[in-house]
Design a protein around this motif. Structure first.
Motif, PDB file in Angstrom:
ATOM      1  N   SER A 217      34.143  41.540  47.397  1.00 44.84           N
ATOM      2  CA  SER A 217      34.851  40.333  47.842  1.00 44.84           C
ATOM      3  C   SER A 217      35.356  39.529  46.656  1.00 44.84           C
ATOM      4  O   SER A 217      36.491  39.037  46.651  1.00 44.84           O
ATOM      5  CB  SER A 217      33.930  39.480  48.715  1.00 44.84           C
ATOM      6  N   ARG A 218      34.506  39.386  45.647  1.00 43.16           N
ATOM      7  CA  ARG A 218      34.904  38.643  44.445  1.00 43.16           C
ATOM      8  C   ARG A 218      36.133  39.272  43.791  1.00 43.16           C
ATOM      9  O   ARG A 218      37.122  38.598  43.476  1.00 43.16           O
ATOM     10  CB  ARG A 218      33.739  38.630  43.446  1.00 43.16           C
ATOM     11  N   MET A 221      39.395  39.100  45.931  1.00 48.18           N
ATOM     12  CA  MET A 221      40.024  37.776  45.872  1.00 48.18           C
ATOM     13  C   MET A 221      40.663  37.508  44.506  1.00 48.18           C
ATOM     14  O   MET A 221      41.642  36.771  44.401  1.00 48.18           O
ATOM     15  CB  MET A 221      38.972  36.691  46.173  1.00 48.18           C
ATOM     16  N   LYS A 222      40.121  38.145  43.475  1.00 42.81           N
ATOM     17  CA  LYS A 222      40.750  38.022  42.150  1.00 42.81           C
ATOM     18  C   LYS A 222      42.111  38.687  42.155  1.00 42.81           C
ATOM     19  O   LYS A 222      43.095  38.150  41.622  1.00 42.81           O
ATOM     20  CB  LYS A 222      39.842  38.662  41.100  1.00 42.81           C
ATOM     21  N   LYS A 225      44.308  36.638  45.172  1.00 44.76           N
ATOM     22  CA  LYS A 225      44.635  35.222  44.987  1.00 44.76           C
ATOM     23  C   LYS A 225      44.496  34.736  43.544  1.00 44.76           C
ATOM     24  O   LYS A 225      44.710  33.563  43.272  1.00 44.76           O
ATOM     25  CB  LYS A 225      43.743  34.362  45.908  1.00 44.76           C
ATOM     26  N   ILE A 227      41.757  34.365  41.755  1.00 41.23           N
ATOM     27  CA  ILE A 227      40.617  33.459  41.557  1.00 41.23           C
ATOM     28  C   ILE A 227      39.779  33.942  40.375  1.00 41.23           C
ATOM     29  O   ILE A 227      39.247  35.060  40.384  1.00 41.23           O
ATOM     30  CB  ILE A 227      39.764  33.373  42.838  1.00 41.23           C
ATOM     31  N   PRO A 230      34.984  32.241  40.655  1.00 43.80           N
ATOM     32  CA  PRO A 230      34.628  32.464  42.063  1.00 43.80           C
ATOM     33  C   PRO A 230      33.438  31.638  42.545  1.00 43.80           C
ATOM     34  O   PRO A 230      32.489  31.397  41.798  1.00 43.80           O
ATOM     35  CB  PRO A 230      34.302  33.964  42.111  1.00 43.80           C
ATOM     36  N   ASN A 276      38.641  27.915  44.783  1.00 52.49           N
ATOM     37  CA  ASN A 276      37.875  28.965  44.117  1.00 52.49           C
ATOM     38  C   ASN A 276      36.968  29.752  45.062  1.00 52.49           C
ATOM     39  O   ASN A 276      36.276  30.676  44.627  1.00 52.49           O
ATOM     40  CB  ASN A 276      37.019  28.374  42.997  1.00 52.49           C
ATOM     41  N   VAL A 278      35.705  32.482  47.339  1.00 49.04           N
ATOM     42  CA  VAL A 278      36.093  33.874  47.586  1.00 49.04           C
ATOM     43  C   VAL A 278      35.522  34.406  48.899  1.00 49.04           C
ATOM     44  O   VAL A 278      36.090  35.318  49.492  1.00 49.04           O
ATOM     45  CB  VAL A 278      35.661  34.805  46.427  1.00 49.04           C
ATOM     46  N   ILE A 307      40.210  34.088  53.009  1.00 50.12           N
ATOM     47  CA  ILE A 307      39.112  34.537  52.151  1.00 50.12           C
ATOM     48  C   ILE A 307      38.268  35.576  52.893  1.00 50.12           C
ATOM     49  O   ILE A 307      38.481  35.846  54.073  1.00 50.12           O
ATOM     50  CB  ILE A 307      38.214  33.352  51.718  1.00 50.12           C
ATOM     51  N   CYS A 308      37.317  36.152  52.191  1.00 56.26           N
ATOM     52  CA  CYS A 308      36.462  37.180  52.785  1.00 56.26           C
ATOM     53  C   CYS A 308      35.324  36.559  53.587  1.00 56.26           C
ATOM     54  O   CYS A 308      34.866  35.446  53.305  1.00 56.26           O
ATOM     55  CB  CYS A 308      35.882  38.078  51.688  1.00 56.26           C
TER      56      CYS A 308
END
Length: 544
Positions: A217-218, A221-222, A225, A227, A230, A276, A278, A307-308
């Motif tokens: 997930s981290r 999202m990086k 988006k 991020i 996180p 921020n 995630v 987001i997740c």
């Protein structure tokens, strides 16, 4: 005009020189530097306090700074360390590790087949867990027959295998793929709403499944988006594996209090969302109280923020789908809910598989790809690995496959029917004990209960002397029992011993100071959570 200004400046200089004439020149030179340094220190302290307050609140930040300064006082520091030592000693004595008799060197001559007798001897000293432990062992019956024997035989057949070597052990690759596919089918992978791409991998347990889901997930999202700092938001009831994942993966963690029904508070979680964030987390059910979080509402929140959203089904994964088929009012919790991006589910619990087997699932391959680690510049060659472990025990994968294939849908339905019925029986029995209350409304097979009239931890200590092994909880102070197939025949025995324990504590409220109750009671009242953390780490360091 210019003359007047010049005279004013000269007068001002004369006044200043007159006022400063009483000070040593060196002081006048040093003072600006000291003032600047002092301002820098004060600014740094304010910045540190604000950082601590952001993570712990103003009260928590004040307590941390206060306790850290108290520990600098030599006399008090020594006293604190001595008291910590007493508590750690108490914790260690409760587990009776007996490390002084442990083997610390290789035997000069190997034991050969005689090692089996040694294993049997050591095993004979284990706790009598049959039907007496909360959770722990989920398979019913005796460990020397039936389902136990079957998965043991399956494991032994493949004990030498390793899925890292796919070309050598294609059987293990197939078993893992089929276990993942069968598990995914339980959570809507075949439904149109899931998107038709649900995929995943097996892991060593719920903690690794959660760790993998957080990592994926981290990184997703990086990519999606951008991020770089996180953060994730979890309810207070979410498993401690998320804290571990946050520490390992450098993610800021927000743990939010639950609502009055002991479910994730959607509105409270929403207040912590920011650029921020995630991922957010929900449990079905939560480990402490066996209560399902509002999965649909959380999923909608995640969907709106892009987001997740991870659903922790480690405990409920092999119960809830079958409980729903049996007619129990189970709310939606799987990939048919839009917004759910990943799920973790343990086979080694109600899936009746061998210990060390779990599955992490993703809505699509784009998310799962972020789980993998690929290395291109190693002299050992090109390397890619799907999970935290490189080498993995193929025997466990074979054991999980054998368990699922043996039990089948009808077997799981029957198993869930039994544990849900014993859960209802025990809940009804606890409600008939006026000194106790059940925490919230359990949705499944975990029942947490506390008391406003006596020390529930002392009740737990008395139950321990009667051979029961339950879990102590906090916020609120309570204990819980996680019911398994081991408990289907002992409901009345448990309720009888529970009533007896309550009566014993009620009649002797000042007794039982040698058990775990004083430790849990002190921990619950201790405002400095860093101190509690230190105690736990000290205990672990001296135990393993």
């Amino acid at each position: 005009m210019e003359k007047a200004v010049g005279e004013w400046i000269c007068g001002l200089r004369a006044s200043a020189n007159g006022a400063l004439r009483q000070y040593e020149p060196v002081i006048l030179v040093i003072f600006p530097f000291v003032a600047s340094l002092l301002s820098l220190v004060v600014g740094r302290l304010i910045h540190l306090f604000l950082q601590l307050a952001q993570d712990n609140g103003f009260k928590g930040a004040f307590l941390i700074i206060l306790m850290n300064n108290i520990r600098l006082i030599p006399g008090l520091r020594g006293y604190i360390e001595r008291e910590k030592g007493k508590v750690v000693g108490k914790l260690q004595s409760s587990v009776k590790s007996g490390r002084e008799n442990w083997q610390t060197e290789l035997p000069r001559a190997g034991l050969g087949i005689g090692v089996i007798e040694r294993l049997k001897f050591e095993k004979s000293k284990d706790v009598q867990w049959q039907g007496r432990c909360s959770g722990t062992v989920y398979i019913g019956g005796s460990e020397s027959e039936g389902h136990f024997s079957l998965i043991n035989e399956a494991y032994s057949m493949f004990a030498h295998t390793n899925p890292l070597h796919l070309s050598i052990f294609p059987s293990i690759a197939r078993f893992e793929g089929e276990v993942v596919a069968m598990t995914a089918s339980m959570f809507g992978s075949r439904e149109k709403a899931s998107g038709g791409q649900v995929c995943g991998n097996m892991s060593s347990g719920g903690t690794e499944s959660i760790l993998l889901a957080v990592k994926s997930s981290r990184d997703y999202m990086k990519v999606k988006k951008g991020i770089m700092k996180p953060e994730m938001i979890i309810p207070e009831s979410a498993h401690s594996a998320y804290d571990k994942a946050a520490q390992y993966l450098k993610i800021k963690l927000w743990r939010v209090p639950v609502n009055e029904d002991f479910q994730a508070d959607v509105k409270a979680i929403q207040r912590y969302l920011n650029k921020n964030t995630v991922m957010i987390v929900g449990s079905a059910p939560g480990f402490p109280h066996g209560i399902i979080d509002p999965i649909e509402e959380l999923a909608d929140l995640a969907l709106r923020w892009g987001i997740c959203f991870h659903v922790d089904l480690c405990l409920g994964g092999f119960v809830l789908p079958f409980a729903r088929k049996l007619g129990y009012p189970i709310p939606p919790f799987d990939f048919t809910v839009q917004g759910v991006t990943s799920i973790s589910v343990d086979i080694h619990k109600y899936g009746l598989g061998p210990k060390g087997t779990s599955v992490v699932l993703y809505r699509n391959h784009e998310i799962r790809k972020q789980q993998f680690v690929a290395v291109t510049e190693w002299s050992g060659g090109l390397y890619v690995s799907p999970t935290v472990a490189g080498s993995r025990p193929g025997g466990l994968i074979a054991g999980a496959w054998a368990a699922m294939m043996t039990v089948g849908e009808e077997g799981y339905l029957e198993a869930v029917r039994k544990v849900m019925e014993v859960s209802k029986t025990i809940q009804q029995g606890i409600k008939q004990i006026p000194e106790l209350f059940i925490v919230g409304r359990p949705d499944m097979t975990v029942i947490a209960f506390g008391s406003d009239k006596l020390d529930i931890f002392k009740v737990n200590d008395v139950l321990s002397t009667q051979g029961w092994h339950l879990n102590a909880l906090q916020r609120p102070n309570s204990i819980h029992i996680c019911l398994t197939l081991q408990h289907t025949l002992i409901a009345e025995d448990f309720l009888k011993d529970l009533k007896k324990a309550v009566t014993t504590v009620q009649e002797n409220p000042s007794a039982f100071e040698d058990g775990m109750a004083p430790i849990y009671g002190a921990a619950a009242k201790m405002p400095d959570r860093g101190m509690v953390q230190d105690l736990l780490i000290e205990y672990m360091d001296n135990t393993c």
